[in-house]
Scaffold this motif. Structure first.
Motif, mmCIF file in Angstrom:
data_model
loop_
_atom_site.group_PDB
_atom_site.id
_atom_site.type_symbol
_atom_site.label_atom_id
_atom_site.label_comp_id
_atom_site.label_asym_id
_atom_site.label_seq_id
_atom_site.Cartn_x
_atom_site.Cartn_y
_atom_site.Cartn_z
ATOM 1 N N GLU A 110 0.820 -1.213 0.000
ATOM 2 C CA GLU A 110 0.000 0.000 0.000
ATOM 3 C C GLU A 110 0.857 1.266 0.000
ATOM 4 O OE1 GLU A 110 -2.461 -0.700 3.377
ATOM 5 O OE2 GLU A 110 -3.650 -2.237 2.343
ATOM 6 N N MET A 113 2.236 1.820 -3.576
ATOM 7 C CA MET A 113 1.188 2.349 -4.450
ATOM 8 C C MET A 113 0.819 3.780 -4.083
ATOM 9 S SD MET A 113 0.579 0.232 -6.782
ATOM 10 C CE MET A 113 1.149 -1.422 -7.118
ATOM 11 N N ASN A 114 0.789 4.072 -2.802
ATOM 12 C CA ASN A 114 0.408 5.402 -2.348
ATOM 13 C C ASN A 114 1.423 6.461 -2.778
ATOM 14 O OD1 ASN A 114 -1.638 6.831 -0.949
ATOM 15 N ND2 ASN A 114 -0.298 7.075 0.806
ATOM 16 N N VAL A 117 2.110 5.933 -7.050
ATOM 17 C CA VAL A 117 0.976 6.081 -7.978
ATOM 18 C C VAL A 117 0.003 7.168 -7.532
ATOM 19 C CG1 VAL A 117 -0.893 4.907 -9.187
ATOM 20 C CG2 VAL A 117 1.170 3.633 -8.571
ATOM 21 N N ALA A 156 5.473 -5.332 -6.543
ATOM 22 C CA ALA A 156 4.854 -4.077 -6.105
ATOM 23 C C ALA A 156 5.452 -2.886 -6.848
ATOM 24 C CB ALA A 156 5.020 -3.912 -4.596
ATOM 25 N N SER A 160 3.651 -0.529 -9.767
ATOM 26 C CA SER A 160 3.496 0.914 -9.553
ATOM 27 C C SER A 160 4.057 1.703 -10.729
ATOM 28 C CB SER A 160 4.166 1.341 -8.245
ATOM 29 O OG SER A 160 5.585 1.376 -8.355
ATOM 30 N N ALA A 163 1.827 1.490 -13.682
ATOM 31 C CA ALA A 163 0.667 2.347 -13.457
ATOM 32 C C ALA A 163 0.974 3.809 -13.763
ATOM 33 C CB ALA A 163 0.176 2.201 -12.018
#
Length: 246
Positions: A110, A113-114, A117, A156, A160, A163
């Motif tokens: 998380e 991604m935080n 992205v 991960a 990212s 993305a």
């Protein structure tokens, strides 16, 4: 290529070290006023000293990209002081852990991604109106080769970066009829702290210094840059088109 960025305003995230630090310095050498963003105050202060030494200026903005309200506030503060933005270098990111996808902790996934992205999307949302007010807005988003080449245990981070490349391509398509030009950058293996974290057994002296990478990024931020929605491969020194062969 001699790039003249006199009187242009540039935001660089992750500016306290590595590629972000040296890109900010290159921008300053070319005449831009740099808004340098990073968590590490000491690194920003060192950058400020280096920028002053080359006769340019910077505004230091220490904050964590996990602070989404701070990202929104950045756009508002730039609008109030300068009324526009010419350059965005979305460089900051985190690696997370190198581990099997199924073993990656939820909090680690998380966070990757935080920061990589969601924060990039918030930057786009906050700064796009200012970039569109420039006569030649330019943005680059730092990616990685793992966004394209499957590498076990890098799930991960690779996800990212895939993305953010998609975000960049979409943003470029949406703004292609404006003066804004947006491209992704694959810097390749570089002598940075993140690389050392990922590859602890590697000899950093075998890798390009981040200053070498930064020098190659400067033309992408020039008003003369016409390409948009593409990927610049630093190691190969060329733009790659995302379109598949017909």
């Amino acid at each position: 290529m001699n790039v003249n960025l006199k009187d242009r305003i540039a935001v660089v995230t992750g500016a306290s070290r590595g590629i972000g630090y040296f890109t900010a310095l290159e921008l300053a050498k070319a005449g831009a006023h740099v808004i340098a963003c990073a968590r590490t105050v000491g690194g920003l202060e060192e950058l400020d000293d280096a920028i002053k030494a080359v006769g340019s200026s910077a505004t230091l903005v220490p904050f964590d990209l996990a602070d989404m309200k701070a990202i929104d506030g950045l756009g508002a503060a730039i609008a109030e002081r300068w009324g526009k933005l010419d350059i965005l270098v979305a460089n900051a990111g985190v690696l997370g852990t190198i581990s099997p996808i199924g073993h990656t902790e939820a909090k680690v996934f998380e966070k990757v991604m935080n920061i990589n992205v969601v924060a990039t999307w918030r930057l786009i949302r906050s700064l796009e109106p200012l970039l569109l007010k420039s006569d030649a807005g330019r943005a680059i988003i730092l990616s990685s080769g793992v966004a394209h080449n499957v590498r076990p245990f890098w799930g991960a981070y690779a996800a990212s970066k895939a993305a953010v490349e998609t975000l960049a391509r979409t943003w470029a398509a949406e703004t292609q009829r404006t003066n804004l030009r947006i491209n992704s950058v694959n810097p390749g293996a570089t002598r940075t702290a993140m690389r050392a974290q990922a590859m602890p057994g590697e000899d950093p002296n075998d890798l390009p210094h981040p200053s070498e990478v930064a020098a190659k990024l400067l033309p992408l931020l020039s008003p003369e840059m016409t390409e948009t929605g593409k990927l610049f491969n630093v190691r190969e020194g060329r733009m790659q088109d995302y379109r598949l062969p017909e």
